[in-house]
Each structure stands twice: as C-alpha cells, then as structure tokens.
Design a protein around this motif. Structure first.
Motif, mmCIF file in Angstrom:
data_model
loop_
_atom_site.group_PDB
_atom_site.id
_atom_site.type_symbol
_atom_site.label_atom_id
_atom_site.label_comp_id
_atom_site.label_asym_id
_atom_site.label_seq_id
_atom_site.Cartn_x
_atom_site.Cartn_y
_atom_site.Cartn_z
ATOM 1 N N LYS A 178 0.843 -1.197 0.000
ATOM 2 C CA LYS A 178 0.000 0.000 0.000
ATOM 3 C C LYS A 178 0.878 1.246 0.000
ATOM 4 C CE LYS A 178 -3.815 0.161 2.425
ATOM 5 N NZ LYS A 178 -4.721 0.219 3.584
ATOM 6 N N ILE A 196 0.556 -8.755 -10.112
ATOM 7 C CA ILE A 196 -0.555 -7.815 -9.999
ATOM 8 C C ILE A 196 -1.058 -7.854 -8.563
ATOM 9 C CG2 ILE A 196 -2.878 -7.234 -10.765
ATOM 10 C CD1 ILE A 196 -2.165 -8.542 -13.458
ATOM 11 N N GLY A 225 -3.603 -5.775 -6.135
ATOM 12 C CA GLY A 225 -4.661 -4.773 -6.194
ATOM 13 C C GLY A 225 -4.912 -4.403 -7.648
ATOM 14 N N ARG A 226 -4.818 -3.132 -7.943
ATOM 15 C CA ARG A 226 -4.990 -2.675 -9.325
ATOM 16 C C ARG A 226 -3.671 -2.360 -10.003
ATOM 17 N NH1 ARG A 226 -9.565 1.853 -8.400
ATOM 18 N NH2 ARG A 226 -10.974 0.579 -7.165
ATOM 19 N N ARG A 227 -2.595 -2.543 -9.312
ATOM 20 C CA ARG A 227 -1.277 -2.172 -9.848
ATOM 21 C C ARG A 227 -0.449 -3.400 -10.191
ATOM 22 N NH1 ARG A 227 0.769 2.829 -6.088
ATOM 23 N NH2 ARG A 227 -0.853 4.289 -6.746
ATOM 24 N N THR A 228 0.442 -3.210 -11.161
ATOM 25 C CA THR A 228 1.362 -4.274 -11.559
ATOM 26 C C THR A 228 2.766 -3.854 -11.134
ATOM 27 O OG1 THR A 228 -0.050 -4.799 -13.444
ATOM 28 C CG2 THR A 228 2.202 -5.659 -13.495
ATOM 29 N N THR A 233 -2.021 -12.762 -9.239
ATOM 30 C CA THR A 233 -1.788 -13.034 -10.653
ATOM 31 C C THR A 233 -0.367 -12.604 -10.996
ATOM 32 O OG1 THR A 233 -4.109 -12.628 -11.126
ATOM 33 C CG2 THR A 233 -2.598 -12.572 -12.998
#
Length: 103
Positions: free
Chosen positions: A22, A35, A37-40, A73
């Motif tokens: 975070k 991946i 959350g929404r970030r890679t 992922t």
C-alpha cells in the motif's frame, strides 16, 4: 502461508502483502511482474518490500512462487513463438534428392 525466500522463512498472507505494498509506486517493469490490487509491480520490488532484503539476495522465481501460492496473478513475459526455420534453396534441393521418388 510459510515460504522460504533467500533461505529465510517468511509467514506471508495475502492481506499482509496488500498492506505492505500500500502506498508504494510501481517501478518500470522489465521482467516478471505481480498484480497486487490494481497495480502491476516488478517481482523484485515486491520481494524487497515484503522481505526487507536486498534484491540481490533472492531470485524472482522464489517471489513468483510465493505470490502465486497466495493467489496473486503473475503474468509472465510475453514470449513469441520461435521463428520457423526456412531451408535454403540448397537444403531444399538436397532434401528432394535424398527423398525416395514417389510415383
């Protein structure tokens, strides 16, 4: 989940990894990634954040294995198929001469 990274045991949880990442801005991705959350993120950046170790101390494979087991992922590098080898005219002629004649 207990996993070994750089010969040290770590008890990792999915929520713990999410909390550790975070507020961390993803670096440019050159190799393997995760991946979260929404970030890679690059795998080595994630490994450094969750283990507090230097990136040279562990391999990307160790972190990928742990992140996959936790349910994240991990898209691999996009690998293109190996180019098909086209025989030269000499190789084609040689192959035709060596093959039995079909009638």
């Amino acid at each position: 989940m207990r996993c070994i990274i750089a010969r040290f045991p770590f008890d990792l949880t999915k929520s713990g990894v999410l909390e550790s990442m975070k507020g961390i801005k993803p670096e440019q991705i050159i190799g393997e990634s995760v991946i979260i959350g929404r970030r890679t993120y690059p795998v080595k950046q994630v490994g450094q954040a969750i283990t507090r170790q230097d990136r040279r101390d562990f391999s990307a494979g160790e972190v990928l294995r742990a992140m996959t087991q936790l349910g994240f992922t991990c898209p691999g590098l996009r690998r293109t198929a190996a180019p098909t080898r086209v025989p030269s005219p000499i190789q084609q002629a040689s192959a035709m001469l060596a093959a039995p004649a079909t009638v």
